[in-house]
Scaffold this motif. Structure first.
Motif: not given
Length: 459
Positions: A167-178, A188-198
């Motif tokens: 959650r911290l990583f997503a917020r730092q990069h302006g990503v809405d986890l929804a 469960l959303i992982t860091r790699s999921d956030v990186e892939a989205y970005v």
């Protein structure tokens, strides 16, 4: 209107208090039975609190970060109707009927109350299209106190499942986890999921100066205000771990012994299992082989699987192995254990270790999973460390540390060859185990890692 106060219960650990990590609801929200209303952190784990009632939230009696005593009012509900108790069924006293609602309250250790009726959970929708969505931190810093609840109303009823570091990583990069699809266990959303989205949407991966969520304030992250130090309250899992380690270090007389062993046969066995199609869904590593070796050796050296009961003046010898697996998490060290590990095959041990590690990293280890251990293993080798002197878990007689497996010159069959070598370190309670017993146990574990086939000779 029937208003019910819900007090913080004993979460099954006998602990007097818990820290409120965050609310999942706000005043005015309509909730259903067993809907998650908050996360609280005890000295052992983070626990989701399910709602004991279906109704409307009328008051929140604590804020995120507050330490709440067991028995204190936490939240109030309006369940509708009136406060008149339902008539008692025939043959039952009125007092019993008056106590009936209490039976619907959850025990809060991963379970909720039994649902009644056919009501389905209601979900709020996001803010209308075009309305800007501020970050949580910005909202809390900029919004007046009376506007915070309104902002919370526009957020989803249940936020996407992820761990605090993600959650911290997503917020730092302006990503809405929804907007991110979770590939982890149970979605469960992982860091790699956030990186892939970005990467997919083309958002910049430049960290933004967003303050971390309160629940993840790590000591190594510099404060955005320019302060030269960061202060983090000593609470929750880290506080419990520190107290337990100090108690262990100054109660049990520790002795640590070491052995360095050629584990080439074990690494070759693991490599052969990885190409076995029937085992492709299982992750068998050195940790699993060491766990199996420990279970076999404990059967022959029961002193390492015992407990010093000071109050009773007795030595308690266990005839089962609840094998603790140390796991480093964002909230500190946790040691969940595998129940009756002595009955599991190598594949079953590997699966159990993997499951415990994933649950711990997700911050979902329950208090019950960390109680009742009889012997523990810690793998410092994953950090590139060759050896260490581990501290015993309170109530246990031994803990084994696995060092890194290194390819190095080693004597083999009268010649020097490159072999896979690792160091094992065993700490034990000298009140229960003397040097001979500890050394023989450690050598027996090392023998299995040197020649895995020797396990066929042990029982």
């Amino acid at each position: 209107m029937a208003v019910h106060d819900f007090t913080l219960p004993d979460l099954g650990e006998g602990l007097p208090e818990a820290e409120l990590v965050q609310w999942s609801v706000a005043v005015g929200d309509t909730v259903t039975l067993n809907q998650t209303i908050a996360e609280v952190e005890t000295a052992k784990a983070v626990v989701e609190l399910p709602s004991p009632y279906a109704g409307t939230i009328t008051a929140l009696h604590a804020a995120a970060g507050d330490v709440v005593e067991v028995g204190s009012v936490l939240i109030s509900f309006d369940t509708g109707g009136d406060d008149t108790p339902a008539p008692a069924p025939a043959g039952r006293p009125a007092e019993a009927a008056a106590e009936e609602p209490l039976k619907a309250e959850p025990n809060l250790v991963g379970y909720g109350a039994a649902p009644r009726g056919n009501a389905r959970p209601q979900r709020r929708t996001r803010a209308a299209a075009g309305r800007p969505m501020a970050s949580d931190t910005a909202v809390l810093e900029a919004a007046p106190h009376d506007a915070i609840h309104h902002v919370e109303m526009d957020r989803p009823l249940e936020r996407p499942r992820s761990t605090p570091p993600v959650r911290l990583f997503a917020r730092q990069h302006g990503v809405d986890l929804a907007l991110v699809d979770g590939t982890g266990a149970g979605g469960l959303i992982t860091r790699s999921d956030v990186e892939a989205y970005v990467e997919r949407v083309g958002a910049p991966m430049t960290a933004q100066p967003v303050a971390p969520e309160r629940e993840t304030v790590p000591t190594h992250v510099p404060a955005v205000t320019g302060e030269r130090t960061t202060r983090t309250p000593i609470r929750g899992v880290r506080k419990h771990t520190a107290e337990a380690m100090v108690r262990s270090a100054f109660t049990a007389p520790h002795v640590t012994t070491f052995v360095t062993v050629d584990v080439t046969a074990t690494t070759e066995l693991i490599a052969s299992l990885k190409v076995d199609r029937s085992l492709q869904d299982h992750k068998i590593g050195v940790m699993a082989v060491a766990a199996k070796a420990v279970c076999l050796a404990l059967a022959r050296h029961p002193g390492l699987n015992s407990k010093w009961d000071e109050a009773a003046g007795e030595i308690v010898e266990h005839h089962y192995v609840n094998l603790g697996i140390a796991a480093a998490t964002g909230r500190g060290l946790v040691v969940p254990n595998i129940r009756d590990a002595q009955d599991l095959t190598l594949v079953e041990l590997a699966d159990a270790i993997r499951s415990l590690a994933e649950t711990a990293r997700a911050g979902k280890t329950s208090p019950a999973e960390m109680m009742g251990g009889t012997f523990s293993i810690t793998n410092v080798g994953v950090f590139g460390v060759d050896a260490g002197t581990p501290i015993l878990n309170p109530g246990e007689a031994g803990i084994l540390a696995l060092g890194a497996v290194r390819r190095q010159p080693w004597e083999h069959r009268g010649e020097i060859a490159l072999r896979d070598v690792m160091t094992l370190a065993l700490s034990f309670d000298h009140r229960l185990v003397d040097g001979e017993q500890g050394s023989r146990f450690l050598v027996e574990v090392a023998d299995v890692l040197r020649e895995p086939g020797r396990a066929m000779l042990l029982r």
